[in-house]
Write a protein that holds these residues in place. Structure first.
Motif, PDB file in Angstrom:
ATOM      1  N   TYR A   1       0.829  -1.208   0.000  1.00  8.78           N
ATOM      2  CA  TYR A   1       0.000   0.000   0.000  1.00  8.78           C
ATOM      3  C   TYR A   1       0.863   1.258   0.000  1.00  8.78           C
ATOM      4  CZ  TYR A   1      -4.596  -2.144   0.928  1.00  8.78           C
ATOM      5  OH  TYR A   1      -5.775  -2.829   0.842  1.00  8.78           O
ATOM      6  N   LEU A   2       1.886   1.236   0.837  1.00  9.40           N
ATOM      7  CA  LEU A   2       2.749   2.416   0.953  1.00  9.40           C
ATOM      8  C   LEU A   2       3.460   2.704  -0.362  1.00  9.40           C
ATOM      9  CD1 LEU A   2       3.630   4.477   3.087  1.00  9.40           C
ATOM     10  CD2 LEU A   2       5.586   3.017   3.596  1.00  9.40           C
ATOM     11  N   LEU A   3       3.950   1.663  -1.006  1.00 11.49           N
ATOM     12  CA  LEU A   3       4.632   1.834  -2.291  1.00 11.49           C
ATOM     13  C   LEU A   3       3.662   2.342  -3.359  1.00 11.49           C
ATOM     14  CD1 LEU A   3       6.837  -1.392  -2.360  1.00 11.49           C
ATOM     15  CD2 LEU A   3       7.572   0.948  -1.823  1.00 11.49           C
ATOM     16  N   ALA A   4       2.471   1.729  -3.428  1.00 11.43           N
ATOM     17  CA  ALA A   4       1.489   2.119  -4.446  1.00 11.43           C
ATOM     18  C   ALA A   4       0.971   3.529  -4.212  1.00 11.43           C
ATOM     19  CB  ALA A   4       0.331   1.122  -4.453  1.00 11.43           C
ATOM     20  N   THR A   5       0.921   3.948  -2.952  1.00  9.16           N
ATOM     21  CA  THR A   5       0.431   5.289  -2.625  1.00  9.16           C
ATOM     22  C   THR A   5       1.433   6.363  -3.009  1.00  9.16           C
ATOM     23  OG1 THR A   5      -0.875   4.419  -0.780  1.00  9.16           O
ATOM     24  CG2 THR A   5      -0.377   6.764  -0.738  1.00  9.16           C
TER      25      THR A   5
ATOM     26  N   PRO B   1      -9.531  -6.723  -3.476  1.00 10.83           N
ATOM     27  CA  PRO B   1      -9.542  -5.815  -2.328  1.00 10.83           C
ATOM     28  C   PRO B   1      -8.225  -5.083  -2.129  1.00 10.83           C
ATOM     29  CG  PRO B   1      -9.505  -8.107  -1.592  1.00 10.83           C
ATOM     30  CD  PRO B   1      -9.766  -8.124  -3.058  1.00 10.83           C
ATOM     31  N   ILE B   2      -7.110  -5.737  -2.437  1.00 17.90           N
ATOM     32  CA  ILE B   2      -5.823  -5.059  -2.285  1.00 17.90           C
ATOM     33  C   ILE B   2      -5.737  -3.866  -3.230  1.00 17.90           C
ATOM     34  CG2 ILE B   2      -3.336  -5.282  -2.680  1.00 17.90           C
ATOM     35  CD1 ILE B   2      -3.482  -8.100  -1.611  1.00 17.90           C
ATOM     36  N   THR B   3      -6.171  -4.084  -4.475  1.00 19.63           N
ATOM     37  CA  THR B   3      -6.080  -3.009  -5.455  1.00 19.63           C
ATOM     38  C   THR B   3      -7.139  -1.937  -5.246  1.00 19.63           C
ATOM     39  OG1 THR B   3      -7.387  -4.362  -6.984  1.00 19.63           O
ATOM     40  CG2 THR B   3      -4.984  -4.410  -7.244  1.00 19.63           C
TER      41      THR B   3
ATOM     42  N   PRO C   1       1.005   9.391   8.166  1.00 15.31           N
ATOM     43  CA  PRO C   1      -0.087   9.552   9.137  1.00 15.31           C
ATOM     44  C   PRO C   1      -1.372   8.845   8.694  1.00 15.31           C
ATOM     45  CG  PRO C   1       1.018  11.647   8.760  1.00 15.31           C
ATOM     46  CD  PRO C   1       1.545  10.688   7.739  1.00 15.31           C
ATOM     47  N   LEU C   2      -1.655   8.830   7.391  1.00 13.54           N
ATOM     48  CA  LEU C   2      -2.833   8.129   6.895  1.00 13.54           C
ATOM     49  C   LEU C   2      -2.734   6.637   7.177  1.00 13.54           C
ATOM     50  CD1 LEU C   2      -3.342   9.900   3.440  1.00 13.54           C
ATOM     51  CD2 LEU C   2      -4.728  10.189   5.503  1.00 13.54           C
ATOM     52  N   PHE C   3      -1.543   6.081   7.035  1.00  7.62           N
ATOM     53  CA  PHE C   3      -1.354   4.659   7.301  1.00  7.62           C
ATOM     54  C   PHE C   3      -1.473   4.356   8.788  1.00  7.62           C
ATOM     55  CE2 PHE C   3      -0.098   4.541   2.982  1.00  7.62           C
ATOM     56  CZ  PHE C   3      -0.182   3.228   2.583  1.00  7.62           C
TER      57      PHE C   3
END
Length: 484
Positions: A171-175, A339-341, A374-376
């Motif tokens: 998630y962090l990488l994709a964000t 769900p991951i995507t 912070p969002l994570f």
């Protein structure tokens, strides 16, 4: 069989007929430069091929929504098929198209900024918080569901915590990575898997020797029985259960990402309206597959009532039973990847929303990390909430967001002298749905009010909003005459 094919034909025909009407109402302009060209930054504003933009948008908005929602929704009976078809054509696709076009015309603005310009600063501030909270809920929901599923399919040493960490890292990488790197390369593949599964199911239902029950046999009444009829009325419960397969406010948070990647305005109908129709098609297919595989509405109800059975198990059973080993593999990939995507683009959208209202640049990696981390942390905190409560509020919040979006779209169209009824009518309807749902749903999900009290309160709120819109419309017309 005939009823299913007619429903499918109407849904696809809606794209060409009503979609064309909606496009003409908005007046797309192929010669108008898009933000992907005028604001290209190599991170969020990146021109991409039309086919890739469509597939990314489709997977952004789809995830597991049109599958899980269709299976749960079809338990109400034939009304589910009507809502998927009519809701997609006249509400969901219009919602996605108009919201996407407004973002495209305003430099790829995120949803709260769009709504705020049309409904006022106060609403904008509420939407900034509301939409970010919803997107964090989406991220949390899909980390919980996916990490649990992965843990059940892998050795015991790879537990839920391990997979949650893996998903968070992705998630962090994709964000934070440029959109054409991870998302641009992975999403089209998984979108193709979802579409391939849907086509395979249709082939089995048409040519595989299975007996498809007539979904409208016995009328369109509620198929829940006994006391469940009181707790599961078709209106408004069905319209919350089937969200992504008919209309979803979450979609309007995703559209700005693709508005920043489209090379031409004429792509808006296939990308925004078309992706929603594709999602409706997937929902229709899975709704039909659910009652066909289990032998009808009663069979589906019996299946779901057995211990250990859930939409996930039905997806697996249908896929392996009809499509064999390959189908089982695709089912696992789809149930995990979808769900991951959805979660990663939800958190990416949250980053963009925060960046937009703080006016904090996102060109450098450390700038994106400053907002993302912070969002994570908040997403991790959300995961500590009981999942059942988390899912229920996510579903309602998702539909409530569509109400804000539709009213903002209505004001925008009216302000520009366009035929605003295309969004006004669904705005009124969804206002009644979301208001009555939260009022009549049992505690702790809702307030548990008397059914008719909740319905009339929803109607009253829709009437108030309509009156406020009419007053603003009168003011707009008076201002227009005074400027002549």
């Amino acid at each position: 069989m005939i009823a299913f094919l007619v429903s499918l034909a109407v849904l696809i025909g809606g794209y060409f007929i009503y979609g064309s009407i909606v496009e003409k109402v908005f007046q797309t302009d192929a010669s108008r430069p898009t933000p992907a060209v005028t604001m290209a930054d190599g991170v969020d504003y990146v021109p991409m091929p039309a086919w890739k933009v469509f597939l990314i948008q489709f997977l952004n908005i789809a995830g597991l929504g049109p599958i899980f929602g269709a299976i749960m929704g079809v338990m109400y009976g034939p009304a589910a098929f009507l809502w998927i078809v009519l809701g997609t054509i006249f509400a969901g696709a219009v919602h996605d198209f108009v919201a996407g076009m407004i973002s495209l015309r305003s430099g790829g603005s995120s949803l709260p900024e769009i709504v705020g310009r049309e409904l006022g600063t106060g609403v904008k501030q509420v939407l900034r918080i509301f939409s970010v909270v919803l997107l964090i809920l989406v991220g949390g929901v899909f980390v919980v569901t996916t990490s649990g599923l992965l843990a059940s399919l892998t050795p015991q040493s790879l537990n839920v915590t391990f997979w949650a960490v893996v998903i968070f890292v992705y998630y962090l990488l994709a964000t934070m990575f440029p959109i054409d790197k991870l998302i641009g390369n992975i999403y089209p593949l998984f979108a193709g898997v979802l579409l391939f599964m849907a086509v395979g199911l249709v082939a089995v239902m048409l040519f595989g020797g299975v007996v498809m029950p007539d979904p409208f046999d016995g009328g369109i009444g509620n198929r829940y029985a006994g006391e469940l009829i009181d707790t599961h009325p078709i209106f408004p419960m069905l319209f919350i259960s089937i969200a992504c397969g008919a209309i979803s406010g979450f979609h309007a948070t995703q559209s700005p990402m693709m508005a920043r990647c489209m090379k031409n305005e004429r792509l808006a109908r296939p990308v925004f309206y078309g992706a929603m129709v594709a999602e409706g098609v997937v929902a229709l297919i899975w709704a039909a597959a659910a009652i066909t595989f289990t032998g009808g509405y009663d069979g589906l109800s019996s299946y779901m009532s057995e211990p250990g059975h859930s939409p996930s198990s039905l997806i697996h059973d249908i896929s392996t039973g009809w499509l064999g080993t390959v189908g089982g593999l695709l089912a696992v990939i789809g149930v995990i990847a979808a769900p991951i995507t959805t979660g990663d683009t939800a958190l990416r959208s949250a980053r963009l929303i925060v960046a937009d209202f703080t006016r904090f640049p996102q060109n450098k990696l450390w700038q994106r990390a400053l907002i993302s981390l912070p969002l994570f942390a908040l997403t991790f905190a959300v995961m500590m909430i009981d999942f059942n409560v988390l899912w229920r509020y996510f579903a309602w919040s998702n539909q409530a967001l569509s109400v804000f979006t539709l009213w903002a779209c209505t004001v925008y169209l009216a302000r520009h002298g366009r035929f605003y009824l295309i969004t006004l009518l669904p705005a009124m309807f969804m206002t009644v749905v979301t208001t009555s749902y939260i009022l009549v749903a049992p505690s702790p999900e809702g307030f548990g009010l008397d059914y008719m009290t909740g319905i009339w309160c929803g109607v009253a709120l829709a009437a108030i909003f309509t009156a406020l819109f009419a007053r603003s419309l009168t003011a707009m017309r008076s201002l227009s005459r005074s400027n002549l």
